[in-house]
Design an enzyme around this catalytic site. Structure first.
Site, PDB file in Angstrom:
ATOM      1  N   LYS A  40       0.878  -1.177   0.000  1.00 30.05           N
ATOM      2  CA  LYS A  40       0.000   0.000   0.000  1.00 30.05           C
ATOM      3  C   LYS A  40       0.917   1.229   0.000  1.00 30.05           C
ATOM      4  CE  LYS A  40      -4.104   1.905   0.189  1.00 30.05           C
ATOM      5  NZ  LYS A  40      -5.074   1.794  -0.921  1.00 30.05           N
ATOM      6  N   ASP A  42      -2.512 -12.210   5.604  1.00 33.98           N
ATOM      7  CA  ASP A  42      -3.566 -12.888   6.363  1.00 33.98           C
ATOM      8  C   ASP A  42      -4.891 -12.753   5.621  1.00 33.98           C
ATOM      9  OD1 ASP A  42      -4.895 -14.126   8.572  1.00 33.98           O
ATOM     10  OD2 ASP A  42      -5.562 -12.131   9.214  1.00 33.98           O
TER      11      ASP A  42
HETATM   12  C1  IPM Z   1      -3.896 -17.352  10.181  1.00 30.17           C
HETATM   13  C2  IPM Z   1      -4.806 -16.999  11.326  1.00 30.17           C
HETATM   14  C3  IPM Z   1      -3.983 -16.360  12.445  1.00 30.17           C
HETATM   15  C4  IPM Z   1      -3.332 -15.125  11.872  1.00 30.17           C
HETATM   16  C5  IPM Z   1      -4.776 -16.024  13.714  1.00 30.17           C
HETATM   17  C6  IPM Z   1      -5.525 -17.229  14.244  1.00 30.17           C
HETATM   18  C7  IPM Z   1      -3.916 -15.407  14.769  1.00 30.17           C
HETATM   19  O1  IPM Z   1      -5.829 -16.153  10.889  1.00 30.17           O
HETATM   20  O2  IPM Z   1      -2.957 -18.154  10.399  1.00 30.17           O
HETATM   21  O3  IPM Z   1      -4.107 -16.830   9.088  1.00 30.17           O
HETATM   22  O4  IPM Z   1      -3.948 -14.049  11.836  1.00 30.17           O
HETATM   23  O5  IPM Z   1      -2.170 -15.215  11.464  1.00 30.17           O
HETATM   24 MG    MG Z   2      -5.867 -15.852   8.797  1.00 33.81          MG
END
Ligand code: IPM
Ligand code: MG
Length: 358
Positions: free
Chosen positions: A193, A249
């Site tokens: 970004k 994520d």
């Molecule tokens: C992932 C999950 C995790 C993250 C969570 C559960 C902390 O969403 O492995 O993608 O955000 O990394």
């Molecule tokens: Mg995740």
């Protein structure tokens, strides 16, 4: 070879799906002449239940004594966001990533041919296929930045979450992406970004420097909002995507959805030294836990990634992946991927069929 593998079965469906992946490991062992020593490690909500903390002391050391870690899933409604940090399963997940130095999270999103109809995108789009590798930075950024919460005089409570990145952190994940692209279709799309964030401007400048070094790899910058759109418009354009922790994520959930089932997608988290950690990208699904309903394929494919990335044994990895494809091609489905009219099979049966196909 004899491999020492840490098993973190975890919560919800975790124990069931790890059980099937272990059967597959044993079958691969028979066929290729490997043996294993499994080390059981308690982590997640089950550890909070048993010893009062999600990440018991010594967890990282136990894992470091192994060649690789296989993780089912952690997380239970009982240990939700309202519970103390040290008892929450997510805390354990972040801690193990940091403690094992697992800065590179590889999340392949592949539309497997027998499941092409499960792709929610337009038919013309699905026909072009999906085979991309999301490379997510896993130990930096806003996930690990300084957090603060304080009372102001006139604006109520205020909070901050700091997003920080260093050149070194960006360069090492960037190199992983370029190296992977060389083994695939030779294209890196770096997602940032940079029109808003300073961390993204640094990210982009480091990536450009690497692109000049890896002249055999095609390179492009993609803004994260545009990337979210392109993933549903034309995912076939992507080969390797590389991005920072939180963007990765979010985008990896999107990438998993377009392949039809989150129950199919594995992941590898690796650093510069062993052990790497292998886990399905889906969660612990407490609603179907213990009912022999979960799809073990993502965990089984995670075991394949273990052979590929930790043990440098591509043949074993191919054998597992081919077996999964063969069982799917024969029409066998767990409930999450069953087409209307198809009677689903259970977790154990799916594991047995895949073993039988290796
Ligand atoms: C992932 C999950 C995790 C993250 C969570 C559960 C902390 O969403 O492995 O993608 O955000 O990394
Ligand atoms: Mg995740």
């Amino acid at each position: 070879m004899n491999y020492k593998i840490a098993l973190i079965r975890g919560d919800g469906i975790g124990p069931e799906i790890v059980g099937e992946a272990v059967k597959v490991l044993e079958r691969v062992g028979e066929k290729f002449g490997h043996s294993y020593e499994f080390v059981e490690i308690l982590m997640g909500g089950c550890a909070s239940d048993a010893v009062g903390m999600a990440y018991p002391e010594g967890t990282a050391e136990q894992c470091k004594a192994c060649d690789a870690v296989l993780l089912g899933a952690v997380g239970t409604p009982k240990w939700g966001p309202d519970k103390p940090t040290h008892q929450r399963p997510e805390t354990a997940l972040l801690a193990i990533r940091k403690d094992l130095g697992l800065y590179a999270n590889l999340r392949p999103a592949v539309l497997r041919a027998p499941l092409a109809d499960a792709c929610p995108l337009k038919k013309e789009t699905a026909q072009k296929g999906i085979d991309l590798m999301m490379v997510r930075e896993l130990t930096g950024g806003v996930y690990f930045g300084k957090r603060d919460r304080y009372q102001t005089e006139d604006r109520g409570v205020e909070c901050t979450d700091l997003m920080a990145y260093s050149e070194r952190e960006i360069e090492r994940i960037g190199r992983r992406a370029f190296e992977l692209a060389r083994l695939r279709r030779g294209k890196v799309s770096s997602v940032d970004k940079a029109n808003v964030l300073e961390t993204s401007r640094l990210w982009r400048s480091v990536m450009h420097r690497l692109a000049e070094e890896y002249t055999d790899v095609a390179y492009e910058d993609v803004l994260v909002d545009n990337c979210a759109m392109q993933l549903v418009r034309d995912p076939a354009q992507f080969d390797v995507l590389v991005t920072e922790n939180m963007f990765g994520d979010i985008l990896s959930d999107e990438a998993s959805m377009i392949t039809g089932s989150i129950g199919l997608l594995p992941s590898a988290s690796i650093g510069d030294t062993a052990p790497g950690l292998y886990e399905p990208i889906h969660g612990s699904a407490p609603d179907i836990a213990g009912q022999d309903k979960a799809n073990p394929i993502a965990t089984i494919l995670s075991a394949a990634m273990m052979f590929r990335y930790s043990f440098q044994r591509p043949q074993e990895a191919d054998a597992i992946e081919k077996a999964v494809d063969a069982v799917l091609a024969e029409g066998w489905r767990t409930a999450d991927i069953a087409e209307p009219g198809v009677t689903p099979i259970g977790t154990r049966k799916m594991g047995e069929l895949i073993c039988g196909s290796i």
